[in-house]
Design a protein around this motif. Structure first.
Motif, short mmCIF file in Angstrom:
data_model
loop_
_atom_site.label_atom_id
_atom_site.label_comp_id
_atom_site.label_asym_id
_atom_site.label_seq_id
_atom_site.Cartn_x
_atom_site.Cartn_y
_atom_site.Cartn_z
N PRO A 1 0.80 -1.23 0.00
CA PRO A 1 0.00 0.00 0.00
C PRO A 1 0.83 1.28 0.00
CG PRO A 1 -0.91 -1.56 1.56
CD PRO A 1 0.39 -2.14 1.07
N ASP A 2 1.95 1.31 0.73
CA ASP A 2 2.75 2.53 0.76
C ASP A 2 3.43 2.80 -0.58
OD1 ASP A 2 4.36 0.24 1.31
OD2 ASP A 2 5.96 1.53 2.05
N VAL A 3 3.75 1.76 -1.33
CA VAL A 3 4.36 1.90 -2.65
C VAL A 3 3.29 2.25 -3.68
CG1 VAL A 3 5.64 0.67 -4.45
CG2 VAL A 3 6.19 0.29 -2.05
N ARG A 4 2.13 1.67 -3.54
CA ARG A 4 1.04 1.84 -4.50
C ARG A 4 0.65 3.31 -4.69
NH1 ARG A 4 -3.20 -1.02 -2.20
NH2 ARG A 4 -1.89 -2.83 -2.45
N SER A 5 0.76 4.10 -3.62
CA SER A 5 0.37 5.50 -3.74
C SER A 5 1.30 6.27 -4.68
CB SER A 5 0.34 6.16 -2.36
OG SER A 5 1.64 6.17 -1.80
N TYR A 6 2.53 5.78 -4.89
CA TYR A 6 3.46 6.41 -5.81
C TYR A 6 3.34 5.88 -7.23
CZ TYR A 6 5.77 8.38 -1.74
OH TYR A 6 6.04 9.07 -0.59
N PHE A 7 2.78 4.70 -7.39
CA PHE A 7 2.69 4.05 -8.68
C PHE A 7 1.24 3.64 -8.96
CE2 PHE A 7 6.94 3.33 -7.03
CZ PHE A 7 7.71 3.81 -8.08
N PRO A 8 0.43 4.55 -9.47
CA PRO A 8 -0.99 4.28 -9.65
C PRO A 8 -1.33 3.34 -10.80
CG PRO A 8 -0.46 6.45 -10.49
CD PRO A 8 0.78 5.93 -9.83
N ARG B 1 8.09 2.44 -15.99
CA ARG B 1 9.02 3.55 -16.23
C ARG B 1 10.09 3.60 -15.12
NH1 ARG B 1 6.08 8.39 -15.55
NH2 ARG B 1 4.78 7.63 -17.23
N ALA B 2 9.66 3.48 -13.87
CA ALA B 2 10.60 3.51 -12.75
C ALA B 2 11.56 2.33 -12.80
CB ALA B 2 9.84 3.52 -11.42
N LEU B 3 11.06 1.15 -13.11
CA LEU B 3 11.92 -0.03 -13.18
C LEU B 3 12.93 0.07 -14.32
CD1 LEU B 3 9.38 -2.85 -12.34
CD2 LEU B 3 11.22 -1.97 -10.90
N ARG B 4 12.52 0.64 -15.44
CA ARG B 4 13.46 0.82 -16.56
C ARG B 4 14.59 1.78 -16.19
NH1 ARG B 4 8.44 0.51 -19.67
NH2 ARG B 4 8.45 -1.52 -20.69
N ILE B 5 14.27 2.80 -15.41
CA ILE B 5 15.31 3.73 -14.94
C ILE B 5 16.29 2.98 -14.04
CG2 ILE B 5 15.72 5.73 -13.45
CD1 ILE B 5 13.05 6.87 -14.57
N LEU B 6 15.76 2.15 -13.14
CA LEU B 6 16.64 1.36 -12.27
C LEU B 6 17.50 0.38 -13.06
CD1 LEU B 6 14.30 0.62 -9.24
CD2 LEU B 6 16.29 2.13 -9.30
N ILE B 7 16.92 -0.25 -14.06
CA ILE B 7 17.65 -1.21 -14.89
C ILE B 7 18.83 -0.51 -15.57
CG2 ILE B 7 17.53 -2.59 -17.00
CD1 ILE B 7 14.64 -3.32 -16.09
N ASP B 8 18.62 0.72 -16.04
CA ASP B 8 19.70 1.48 -16.69
C ASP B 8 20.84 1.77 -15.72
OD1 ASP B 8 18.40 1.47 -19.11
OD2 ASP B 8 17.55 3.48 -18.87
N LEU B 9 20.57 1.82 -14.43
CA LEU B 9 21.60 2.10 -13.43
C LEU B 9 22.42 0.87 -13.04
CD1 LEU B 9 19.54 4.42 -11.06
CD2 LEU B 9 21.21 5.10 -12.80
#
Length: 83
Positions: free
Chosen positions: A50-57, A64-72
């Protein structure tokens, strides 16, 4: 929601863990027969906390966020250099 619905005593995510494992529901038909239905998360589905869900609707923002992490992440471990 209609005003007569009162969820003030409800607990968010109460059944989330059970749903991850799969839930069997018995449906009682009007003709007296019963039918069992099993509900599980589809293959590849991930349930966000639930705490993560509020940032990722939606799925787009998660991906998009995971692809940014993958690039790192380095493609291969860094090689150590000897002195």
């Amino acid at each position: 929601m209609l005003s007569e619905y009162d969820f003030s005593g409800g607990i968010r995510g109460k059944h989330a863990a059970a749903y991850r494992e799969g839930v069997t529901v018995t449906v009682h038909q009007a003709d007296g027969t019963m039918e069992e239905r099993v509900y599980r998360l589809p293959e590849g589905a991930i349930m966000l906390a639930p705490d993560v869900r509020s940032y990722f609707p939606d799925a787009e923002t998660v991906n998009r966020a995971l692809r940014i992490l993958i690039d790192l992440i380095p493609a291969s471990p860094a090689k150590e250099t000897s002195p």
